[in-house]
Design a protein around this motif. Structure first.
Motif, PDB file in Angstrom:
ATOM      1  N   SER A 183       0.843  -1.194   0.000  1.00 42.66           N
ATOM      2  CA  SER A 183       0.000   0.000   0.000  1.00 42.66           C
ATOM      3  C   SER A 183       0.881   1.247   0.000  1.00 42.66           C
ATOM      4  O   SER A 183       2.004   1.228   0.509  1.00 42.66           O
ATOM      5  CB  SER A 183      -0.909   0.025   1.233  1.00 42.66           C
ATOM      6  OG  SER A 183      -1.812  -1.057   1.209  1.00 42.66           O
ATOM      7  N   THR A 184       0.351   2.312  -0.584  1.00 44.38           N
ATOM      8  CA  THR A 184       1.064   3.587  -0.578  1.00 44.38           C
ATOM      9  C   THR A 184       0.361   4.558   0.366  1.00 44.38           C
ATOM     10  O   THR A 184      -0.802   4.382   0.717  1.00 44.38           O
ATOM     11  CB  THR A 184       1.104   4.220  -1.986  1.00 44.38           C
ATOM     12  OG1 THR A 184      -0.214   4.675  -2.340  1.00 44.38           O
ATOM     13  CG2 THR A 184       1.589   3.229  -3.024  1.00 44.38           C
ATOM     14  N   LYS A 185       1.096   5.576   0.750  1.00 48.86           N
ATOM     15  CA  LYS A 185       0.553   6.681   1.532  1.00 48.86           C
ATOM     16  C   LYS A 185       1.372   7.908   1.145  1.00 48.86           C
ATOM     17  O   LYS A 185       2.101   7.885   0.149  1.00 48.86           O
ATOM     18  CB  LYS A 185       0.660   6.383   3.027  1.00 48.86           C
ATOM     19  CG  LYS A 185       2.070   6.081   3.515  1.00 48.86           C
ATOM     20  CD  LYS A 185       2.072   5.721   4.985  1.00 48.86           C
ATOM     21  CE  LYS A 185       3.489   5.450   5.490  1.00 48.86           C
ATOM     22  NZ  LYS A 185       3.509   5.095   6.936  1.00 48.86           N
ATOM     23  N   GLY A 186       1.237   8.973   1.884  1.00 48.46           N
ATOM     24  CA  GLY A 186       2.020  10.163   1.572  1.00 48.46           C
ATOM     25  C   GLY A 186       3.508   9.901   1.641  1.00 48.46           C
ATOM     26  O   GLY A 186       3.972   9.162   2.504  1.00 48.46           O
ATOM     27  N   ARG A 187       4.250  10.475   0.683  1.00 48.87           N
ATOM     28  CA  ARG A 187       5.714  10.364   0.595  1.00 48.87           C
ATOM     29  C   ARG A 187       6.182   8.915   0.427  1.00 48.87           C
ATOM     30  O   ARG A 187       7.078   8.453   1.105  1.00 48.87           O
ATOM     31  CB  ARG A 187       6.390  11.017   1.808  1.00 48.87           C
ATOM     32  CG  ARG A 187       6.088  12.494   1.961  1.00 48.87           C
ATOM     33  CD  ARG A 187       7.104  13.184   2.850  1.00 48.87           C
ATOM     34  NE  ARG A 187       7.196  12.616   4.175  1.00 48.87           N
ATOM     35  CZ  ARG A 187       6.527  13.048   5.233  1.00 48.87           C
ATOM     36  NH1 ARG A 187       5.691  14.063   5.111  1.00 48.87           N
ATOM     37  NH2 ARG A 187       6.687  12.481   6.410  1.00 48.87           N
ATOM     38  N   THR A 188       5.554   8.206  -0.529  1.00 46.42           N
ATOM     39  CA  THR A 188       5.939   6.827  -0.834  1.00 46.42           C
ATOM     40  C   THR A 188       6.735   6.778  -2.131  1.00 46.42           C
ATOM     41  O   THR A 188       6.402   7.437  -3.109  1.00 46.42           O
ATOM     42  CB  THR A 188       4.700   5.925  -0.987  1.00 46.42           C
ATOM     43  OG1 THR A 188       3.986   5.878   0.240  1.00 46.42           O
ATOM     44  CG2 THR A 188       5.101   4.503  -1.362  1.00 46.42           C
TER      45      THR A 188
ATOM     46  N   TYR B  33       8.869   4.368   2.494  1.00 51.25           N
ATOM     47  CA  TYR B  33       8.171   5.542   2.998  1.00 51.25           C
ATOM     48  C   TYR B  33       9.234   6.534   3.479  1.00 51.25           C
ATOM     49  O   TYR B  33       9.933   6.296   4.459  1.00 51.25           O
ATOM     50  CB  TYR B  33       7.220   5.143   4.126  1.00 51.25           C
ATOM     51  CG  TYR B  33       6.268   4.033   3.712  1.00 51.25           C
ATOM     52  CD1 TYR B  33       5.336   4.238   2.699  1.00 51.25           C
ATOM     53  CD2 TYR B  33       6.331   2.778   4.308  1.00 51.25           C
ATOM     54  CE1 TYR B  33       4.470   3.225   2.299  1.00 51.25           C
ATOM     55  CE2 TYR B  33       5.467   1.756   3.917  1.00 51.25           C
ATOM     56  CZ  TYR B  33       4.546   1.988   2.909  1.00 51.25           C
ATOM     57  OH  TYR B  33       3.701   0.982   2.517  1.00 51.25           O
ATOM     58  N   LEU B  34       9.367   7.623   2.747  1.00 56.43           N
ATOM     59  CA  LEU B  34      10.479   8.543   2.947  1.00 56.43           C
ATOM     60  C   LEU B  34      10.130   9.688   3.887  1.00 56.43           C
ATOM     61  O   LEU B  34       8.957  10.069   4.009  1.00 56.43           O
ATOM     62  CB  LEU B  34      10.908   9.122   1.597  1.00 56.43           C
ATOM     63  CG  LEU B  34      11.340   8.127   0.521  1.00 56.43           C
ATOM     64  CD1 LEU B  34      11.580   8.844  -0.799  1.00 56.43           C
ATOM     65  CD2 LEU B  34      12.579   7.372   0.949  1.00 56.43           C
ATOM     66  N   ASP B  35      11.162  10.252   4.507  1.00 57.95           N
ATOM     67  CA  ASP B  35      10.941  11.458   5.291  1.00 57.95           C
ATOM     68  C   ASP B  35      10.771  12.646   4.333  1.00 57.95           C
ATOM     69  O   ASP B  35      10.978  12.533   3.122  1.00 57.95           O
ATOM     70  CB  ASP B  35      12.070  11.695   6.290  1.00 57.95           C
ATOM     71  CG  ASP B  35      13.438  11.875   5.637  1.00 57.95           C
ATOM     72  OD1 ASP B  35      13.511  12.451   4.530  1.00 57.95           O
ATOM     73  OD2 ASP B  35      14.440  11.427   6.216  1.00 57.95           O
ATOM     74  N   GLU B  36      10.394  13.762   4.873  1.00 60.22           N
ATOM     75  CA  GLU B  36      10.064  14.924   4.041  1.00 60.22           C
ATOM     76  C   GLU B  36      11.248  15.383   3.195  1.00 60.22           C
ATOM     77  O   GLU B  36      11.093  15.742   2.021  1.00 60.22           O
ATOM     78  CB  GLU B  36       9.574  16.070   4.932  1.00 60.22           C
ATOM     79  CG  GLU B  36       9.068  17.276   4.157  1.00 60.22           C
ATOM     80  CD  GLU B  36       8.434  18.321   5.064  1.00 60.22           C
ATOM     81  OE1 GLU B  36       8.070  19.401   4.561  1.00 60.22           O
ATOM     82  OE2 GLU B  36       8.303  18.059   6.284  1.00 60.22           O
TER      83      GLU B  36
END
Length: 304
Positions: free
Chosen positions: A72-77, A131-134
């Protein structure tokens, strides 16, 4: 499961399966905004994509599967897939970001002939999403923004400029993979066999093309099964089941990819290219090439 279709281009996938807005594709490299090609939630059938994909999801929610693995993806994937797998996706909430697709031929011609030596993760069987940091996501997103600007220009050096930015993109991805302990490569036994086969195939052709004095032979399935001490029939079944393509097909595609690169990037005589790929007679190479490409090596060199 019904018939699983295979696609060599993302434009063909979008057109055939009606998954969103169609895109124009005039090369083996594409970059598109996710929200432009999938402006509404959608669910794909299972398919095979014979190209590499890099997806940056800034926001939105998508479930996707690779073979029997679900993610699954989410923000900043960031997630990456390579050719040969059974794939599907379900966009639950419209995603914003970028999708980059690229062929092996483009990687060899515009990034580096030995691209898999530098970026071995491209051969990895299945890579879970990252899932990456900003900060890290921002770096990749800024590169993608620059790439899409350059890709939309119609200049003589467009492909070289785009590939230069994409090289930096790949280096950044590699840097993140090396640093992120949570980004682990998980394999089942069959995936390990396929992954080892891809690496052995790349290694075989590197030796084949760089060993100027040794006896050269066209690679056979039995050679690669022996590298893993496997029965050739079992080995072939695993490769076909996991990738949808026979081991012979992988070998032939690799040979054609190397032949195309040599024809377009060098002035070596056809006879020399044929010998470097393991053909004892140039006529045999020419027949093989024409059968699979539809034109002779000479014509391909003039008009790829």
């Amino acid at each position: 499961m019904g018939e699983v279709r295979s696609y060599n281009k993302i434009s063909d996938l979008l057109k055939s399966e009606d998954l969103g807005n169609q895109v124009h594709q005039d090369s083996d490299f594409t970059i598109n905004r996710l929200e432009d090609i999938h402006p509404r939630p959608t669910k794909s059938p299972t398919f095979r994509a014979n190209y590499y994909s890099f997806v940056l999801v800034q926001k939105g929610s998508t479930d996707y599967s690779i073979d029997n693995r679900k993610f699954s993806t989410k923000g900043r994937t960031l997630y990456f897939t390579n050719p040969g797998h059974l794939k599907s996706f379900h966009i639950r909430e419209v995603s914003h970001g970028f999708i980059i697709t690229v062929s092996e031929n483009f990687l060899k011609e515009f990034i580096h002939r030995d691209v898999f030596d530098e970026f071995s993760f491209l051969l990895t069987e299945i890579v879970p999403p990252c899932y990456l940091d900003e900060h890290r996501f921002g770096e990749l997103y800024a590169l993608a923004e620059q790439i899409i600007i350059e890709e939309q220009k119609n200049t003589v050096l467009k492909h070289k400029i785009v590939s230069s930015f994409f090289l930096v993109f790949l280096l950044k991805v590699k840097e993140y993979l090396l640093k992120d302990r949570g980004f682990k490569m998980e394999y089942d036994r069959d995936s390990e066999i396929v992954n080892r086969f891809k690496k052995d195939l790349e290694k075989y052709f590197r030796k084949l093309l760089n060993d100027y004095k040794g006896q050269k032979e066209i690679p056979q399935v039995q050679y690669f099964s022996a590298q893993q001490q496997l029965n050739p029939s079992y080995f072939s079944t695993v490769v076909k089941t996991k990738t949808g393509r026979t081991a012979n097909n992988w070998i032939h595609e690799k040979m054609l990819s190397e032949a195309k690169a040599l024809l377009s990037q060098s002035t070596n005589p056809i006879k020399e290219i044929a010998y470097s790929l393991g053909f004892q007679e140039a006529t045999h190479f020419s027949k093989f090439f024409k059968k699979h490409v539809g034109k002779s090596p000479i014509k391909y060199r003039k008009d790829p």
